[in-house]
Design a protein around this motif. Structure first.
Motif, PDB file in Angstrom:
ATOM      1  N   ARG A 145      22.149  -7.900  -5.966  1.00  0.00           N
ATOM      2  CA  ARG A 145      21.492  -6.637  -6.307  1.00  0.00           C
ATOM      3  C   ARG A 145      22.535  -5.575  -6.649  1.00  0.00           C
ATOM      4  O   ARG A 145      23.689  -5.639  -6.213  1.00  0.00           O
ATOM      5  N   HIS A 146      22.120  -4.569  -7.432  1.00  0.00           N
ATOM      6  CA  HIS A 146      23.002  -3.437  -7.711  1.00  0.00           C
ATOM      7  C   HIS A 146      23.261  -2.677  -6.416  1.00  0.00           C
ATOM      8  O   HIS A 146      22.343  -2.507  -5.603  1.00  0.00           O
ATOM      9  N   PRO A 147      24.490  -2.232  -6.192  1.00  0.00           N
ATOM     10  CA  PRO A 147      24.800  -1.549  -4.921  1.00  0.00           C
ATOM     11  C   PRO A 147      23.911  -0.340  -4.642  1.00  0.00           C
ATOM     12  O   PRO A 147      23.688   0.010  -3.479  1.00  0.00           O
ATOM     13  N   GLN A 148      23.418   0.308  -5.698  1.00  0.00           N
ATOM     14  CA  GLN A 148      22.590   1.490  -5.497  1.00  0.00           C
ATOM     15  C   GLN A 148      21.098   1.184  -5.513  1.00  0.00           C
ATOM     16  O   GLN A 148      20.270   2.085  -5.367  1.00  0.00           O
ATOM     17  N   ALA A 149      20.749  -0.087  -5.681  1.00  0.00           N
ATOM     18  CA  ALA A 149      19.332  -0.458  -5.686  1.00  0.00           C
ATOM     19  C   ALA A 149      18.758  -0.348  -4.280  1.00  0.00           C
ATOM     20  O   ALA A 149      19.460  -0.553  -3.284  1.00  0.00           O
TER      21      ALA A 149
END
Length: 386
Positions: free
Chosen positions: A350-354
């Motif tokens: 996953r994207h770190p900011q998701a």
């Protein structure tokens, strides 16, 4: 055709009221009016007829918002109707009897030795009789209100099995045949779609408008609800998510796909890998026990599979952006024993900011699949009552 969910109801209808009480009751009239944005006179008119017909009942009074003024919440009589769900699997059929809210009352299973439609219908009919007879005395005096049958296949009209690869079926009028045998309205549905419907109405997805279901066991399944509607497609029953690539260096599946979900997560795949590593036949239950007890080979197999499962969950979350992902199925013990590996793999893909994936692991067994079929029968009954 089986309807999808609460959006069946159109403004101010009796169905809208009955469905809200069925899924979220008991509810006071004031709460119902607020939830459905109805005026009190409209709600009174709708509920009066539903109570008169016995579709809704007034439950025990409780204090209302005004001091000294009792409130009688509206509810459904869950014992007024019962439904049978039958799941057809490889070599076995499982049946449950449920009440109007999908609570299992009785279970039965039988061998499914033949793929011939008439032979399958005979087994289904016998299971319906057996599971109704297994209910507490007097619970089902008039027989079931409806029957749901689920299987690894596709039934676009809720009656005809257009395709069921594991049975070798094409265009089999299963619903018509079962209804002729039982004299009970019957609806047919894909097994993963049926299980997803059960989660939607009475499970983890009850108050979630967009969620996904991933199942592991004999196969790998995927169901999706978007804006309160189950997503359907003509390719249901082909097990497409089972061919989703997870590891370019993983084992081959029978279709020649390397490292796909079916090659890494199914019961058969895990038992095959365990047999090689431990040099003897090993059932999945034993494999998970050994991994829990820190057997090195078993721990490696289970953690590798857990990472693959986490990658699949992350892919589902990345591609469909659900509010919730439900992991279930008769092989869901993998997600429990390999929980750390699953969640680490989800986070890694996953994207770190998701936003974190809201992952719920639901207990799974074969009766759960049959319950999904029964819930589809409940949905069909509600729609026919419109």
């Amino acid at each position: 055709m089986v309807a999808d969910g609460p959006e069946w109801a159109e403004g101010g209808s009796e169905l809208q009221v009955a469905l809200e009480v069925l899924l979220r009751g008991p509810l006071s009239r004031a709460e119902l009016a607020r939830r459905l944005d109805l005026s009190q006179p409209t709600l009174t008119r709708l509920t009066k007829d539903l109570v008169r017909r016995g579709l809704l009942v007034e439950s025990d009074a409780r204090p209302g918002p005004a001091v000294g003024r009792p409130s009688q919440p509206l509810d459904v009589d869950v014992t007024s109707h019962h439904f049978v769900g039958v799941n057809l699997a490889v070599g076995t059929a499982h049946a449950v009897l449920v009440d109007l809210r999908g609570t299992v009352v009785a279970t039965r299973s039988a061998d499914l030795p033949e793929d011939d439609p008439d032979a399958v219908v005979a087994v289904v009919g016998s299971l319906v009789d057996a599971v109704v007879a297994a209910a507490p005395s007097g619970a089902v005096p008039s027989g079931p209100t409806g029957i749901g049958v689920s299987l690894g296949g596709h039934s676009p009209d809720g009656t005809t099995v257009h395709l069921a690869p594991f049975l070798g079926w094409h265009d089999v009028p299963l619903g018509t045949l079962v209804r002729a045998r039982t004299r009970v309205p019957t609806v047919v549905e894909n097994d993963v779609a049926a299980l997803t419907s059960a989660e939607h109405w009475f499970g983890a997805g009850r108050d979630v408008r967009t969620f996904a279901v991933v199942t592991v066991g004999a196969g790998v399944g995927y169901g999706l609800v978007v804006h309160d509607r189950l997503v359907r497609h003509a390719d249901m029953g082909l097990g497409l998510v089972g061919h989703f690539p997870l590891d370019p260096n993983g084992p081959l599946c029978p279709e020649g796909h390397r490292g796909c979900a079916g090659a890494m997560l199914t019961t058969e795949a895990l038992e095959a890998e365990a047999a090689v590593a431990l040099r003897r036949p090993v059932a999945v239950a034993e494999l998970l026990d050994l991994a829990h007890d820190r057997d090195p080979a078993a721990r490696r197999i289970v953690d590798d599979a857990g990472r693959a499962l986490g990658r699949l969950v992350a892919a589902v979350a990345n591609l469909t952006m659900p509010e919730l992902v439900v992991l279930t199925g008769e092989g869901v013990g993998l997600a429990v024993v390999a929980d750390d590996a699953v969640r680490a793999a989800v986070a890694a893909d996953r994207h770190p900011q998701a936003a974190p994936v809201d992952l719920v692991v639901e207990p799974g067994d074969f009766s759960q699949w049959a319950r999904g079929a029964a819930v589809v029968a409940i949905q069909d009954f509600v729609l026919r009552s419109r």
